[in-house]
Design an enzyme around this catalytic site. Structure first.
Site, PDB file in Angstrom:
ATOM      1  N   ASP A 117       0.899  -1.287   0.017  1.00 32.15           N
ATOM      2  CA  ASP A 117       0.102   0.220   0.034  1.00 32.15           C
ATOM      3  C   ASP A 117       0.870   1.131  -0.156  1.00 32.15           C
ATOM      4  O   ASP A 117       2.142   1.282   0.235  1.00 32.15           O
ATOM      5  CB  ASP A 117      -0.856   0.024   1.151  1.00 32.15           C
ATOM      6  CG  ASP A 117      -0.287   0.045   2.277  1.00 32.15           C
ATOM      7  OD1 ASP A 117       0.414   1.091   2.664  1.00 32.15           O
ATOM      8  OD2 ASP A 117      -0.574  -0.984   3.370  1.00 32.15           O
ATOM      9  N   ALA A 118       0.231   2.328  -0.325  1.00 30.91           N
ATOM     10  CA  ALA A 118       1.033   3.770  -0.744  1.00 30.91           C
ATOM     11  C   ALA A 118       1.697   4.028   0.572  1.00 30.91           C
ATOM     12  O   ALA A 118       2.701   4.763   0.556  1.00 30.91           O
ATOM     13  CB  ALA A 118       0.039   4.593  -1.181  1.00 30.91           C
TER      14      ALA A 118
END
Length: 250
Positions: A117-118
């Site tokens: 995830d970012a």
């Protein structure tokens, strides 16, 4: 036929087979392309059932020469926080392809293998081979992934025991987790975890449920492929011996 044509044995072959061998799509999809009139051989529209010799005929799809399938390519990337693990982002955020040189980011078919995830950072694989991607991500292979995580607070021995046993998510059990405490500081704790499954935001969600939200998450290894000294935001090309379907890949 152009030198860019896909290599094959001599002699005519069914066009749907040649299109699939070029890595463009499945044979069934290739049949649909033929039925739609999108394939031409020597300047004439081809039909389902037609054959062509890739070493002698000019085969085109939508006017573009049928090119050879690119050789399998796998990269290891050290993804920074804020970069999205996708080829494009509708919100305009930087993607992992933005970290690659243009000659790799465009026209090679590279895509992330799995996700990070970012808000997380660390090891991420990119590949241009769909079968390889499946082999590296399918749950049945239980590829081990190692993480270093800072969590808020200082989890008790009992809490860490629950985590090791596998905390259920979405009403489903989780596999056991290898976990050890690495250190602590300023009221927070650093842990090392090894997971054999890759459920959506699994570490973050588990930590939240146990009352110790994640402050920093770094993936340090995928199977035997270790991030090592690779700087953040940089990448390296993997040797086939690092990812071929033998140990560390089951």
């Amino acid at each position: 036929m152009s030198s860019a044509s896909p290599p094959s044995a001599a002699g005519p072959q069914r066009l749907q087979k040649l299109i699939a061998a070029a890595g463009i799509c499945s044979r069934r999809r290739a049949e649909e392309l033929l039925q739609a009139g999108r394939v031409q051989v020597n300047g004439h529209t081809a039909h389902l059932g037609d054959r062509a010799d890739p070493n002698a005929d000019d085969i085109r799809l939508d006017g573009q020469p049928l090119r050879a399938k690119a050789p399998p390519l796998v990269l290891l990337l050290n993804k920074p926080v804020g970069v999205v693990s996708s080829c494009r982002d509708p919100e305009g955020r930087p993607t992992v392809l933005d970290l690659l040189p243009p000659e790799l980011a465009q026209g090679q078919g590279l895509h992330p293998v799995g996700r990070l995830d970012a808000a997380s950072r660390g090891a991420l694989l990119l590949s241009n081979d769909g079968a390889l991607t499946l082999r590296l991500t399918h749950p049945r292979y239980e590829h081990r992934k190692r993480y270093r995580v800072w969590v808020q607070g200082e989890p008790t021995t009992e809490t860490l025991g629950r985590w090791r046993a596998g905390v259920p998510l979405d009403g489903r059990p989780s596999l056991p987790v290898e976990l050890r405490r690495l250190g602590h500081g300023r009221g927070n704790t650093q842990l090392e975890l090894v997971l054999r499954e890759g459920r959506n935001r699994q570490i973050r969600r588990t930590a939240e449920l146990l009352g110790h939200p994640v402050l920093d998450l770094q993936r340090t290894a995928i199977g035997a492929i270790d991030l090592g000294a690779l700087p953040e935001g940089r990448w390296r090309r993997l040797d086939p011996r690092e990812w071929e379907p033998q140990p560390p890949w089951p």
